[in-house]
Design a protein around this motif. Structure first.
Motif, short mmCIF file in Angstrom:
data_model
loop_
_atom_site.label_atom_id
_atom_site.label_comp_id
_atom_site.label_asym_id
_atom_site.label_seq_id
_atom_site.Cartn_x
_atom_site.Cartn_y
_atom_site.Cartn_z
N PRO A 151 0.87 -1.20 0.18
CA PRO A 151 0.07 -0.13 0.07
C PRO A 151 0.81 1.29 0.16
N GLY A 152 0.11 2.26 -0.53
CA GLY A 152 0.87 3.56 -0.43
C GLY A 152 0.35 4.25 0.76
N ARG A 153 0.69 5.38 1.17
CA ARG A 153 0.29 5.89 2.38
C ARG A 153 -0.92 6.91 2.06
N LEU A 154 -1.87 6.96 2.96
CA LEU A 154 -3.00 7.77 2.73
C LEU A 154 -3.44 8.54 4.09
N SER A 171 -9.37 12.32 11.56
CA SER A 171 -8.28 12.01 10.70
C SER A 171 -7.79 10.59 10.66
N THR A 172 -7.44 10.26 9.68
CA THR A 172 -6.61 8.95 9.81
C THR A 172 -5.66 8.80 8.82
N ASP A 173 -4.46 8.05 9.47
CA ASP A 173 -3.09 7.98 8.72
C ASP A 173 -2.87 6.54 8.55
N GLY A 177 4.63 3.76 5.75
CA GLY A 177 5.23 5.23 6.28
C GLY A 177 4.42 5.76 7.34
N ALA A 178 2.83 5.21 7.52
CA ALA A 178 2.11 6.05 8.61
C ALA A 178 2.80 5.43 10.02
N PRO A 179 2.23 6.04 11.18
CA PRO A 179 2.78 5.58 12.28
C PRO A 179 2.46 4.09 12.70
N PRO A 180 3.13 3.58 13.62
CA PRO A 180 2.99 2.06 13.95
C PRO A 180 1.50 1.98 14.38
N GLY A 181 0.96 0.78 14.12
CA GLY A 181 -0.58 0.54 14.62
C GLY A 181 -1.43 0.90 13.69
N TRP A 182 -1.42 1.39 12.62
CA TRP A 182 -2.48 1.55 11.33
C TRP A 182 -2.91 0.52 10.91
N ASP A 183 -2.40 -0.79 11.07
CA ASP A 183 -3.06 -2.04 10.57
C ASP A 183 -3.29 -3.02 11.74
N VAL A 187 -7.47 -0.22 14.46
CA VAL A 187 -7.61 0.57 13.22
C VAL A 187 -8.21 -0.31 11.92
N LEU A 188 -7.35 -0.67 11.37
CA LEU A 188 -7.76 -1.67 10.15
C LEU A 188 -7.82 -3.28 10.45
#
Length: 250
Positions: A151-154, A171-173, A177-183, A187-188
């Protein structure tokens, strides 16, 4: 900094025959606008956003401004998904949406998904300005990567003002490259697709194991969901084709 800057503008007004006229319909660069026939409401206007060139690329700055004046009804869709791609320089792309809906007016915002391709970085900001008696159905869908790619960063932000009062700023990041924990599970939770639907229509939204509904402001609800793909996301949002009929405001 290199990149393309482009602005598209739509202004819908009520005409003297109970219909909707497009007083302004302009776009440049990769943002092309096309008139179309509304699939269900002959008195409403329908505009299709067409990508005239590859965009957004890294360093691009794109903006879409929509104003729906009192009594007008407008549907906005897109001809294809918005694909965020890396540019020649390692700079993020910016895509801003500014949506204003007056009293006794209706906006249905239903574009195809935004896809963050590998190596891309997109910053998406949707600003919604609603009269307390405006009608809205806004659907946003985001996909991390094309098939079998990283994935890219969104980074996305949604702000909503109703009657001049801020009722939502979230907001979501996510993505590489997003901060740790986004997946992670908060979160996802391993999903690749997320979306939200913001609506003033009572009875349009509900909740499921994959979705959650949040009341906001006056007769305004936000539904958010995650899924493995777009069909599953739309099923979770309970809106495979969420074009509502116009509803009169008391």
């Amino acid at each position: 900094m290199s990149g393309v800057s482009a602005v598209a503008r739509i202004r819908a007004t009520a005409d003297a025959r109970g219909g909707t006229a497009l007083r302004e319909l302009t776009g440049d660069g990769p943002l092309a606008l096309r008139r179309s026939r509304h699939p269900q409401d002959a008195g409403a206007a329908h505009v299709v956003l067409v990508g005239a060139m590859a965009a957004p690329l890294g360093g691009d700055r794109l903006r879409v401004e929509v104003v729906v004046e009192p009594g007008a009804r407008l549907l906005v869709t897109s001809a294809a998904a918005t694909l965020s791609l890396p540019g020649r320089e390692p700079a993020p792309a910016h895509y801003d949406l500014d949506l204003t809906v007056a009293g006794d007016a209706e906006l249905i915002w239903r574009p195809e998904p935004v896809i963050a391709a590998a190596g891309s970085e997109l910053r998406l900001w949707t600003r919604v300005h609603l009269d307390p008696h405006a009608r809205l159905l806004l659907r946003e869908e985001q996909v991390l990567g094309r098939h079998d790619e990283r994935p890219g960063r969104l980074t996305s932000r949604l702000t909503v003002r109703q009657g001049g009062r801020l009722v939502l700023d979230q907001s979501t990041d996510i993505g590489t490259g997003a901060p740790p924990g986004w997946d992670g599970p908060a979160v996802l939770a391993g999903h690749r697709t997320l979306g939200q639907m913001l609506t003033t229509r009572a009875g349009t939204v509900g909740a499921s194991a994959e979705a959650a509904a949040f009341p906001l402001g006056e007769n305004l609800t936000l539904l958010t969901a995650v899924a493995q793909d777009i069909p599953a996301l739309r099923a979770a949002l309970e809106a495979p084709d969420p074009t509502p009929r116009p509803v009169p405001v008391p």
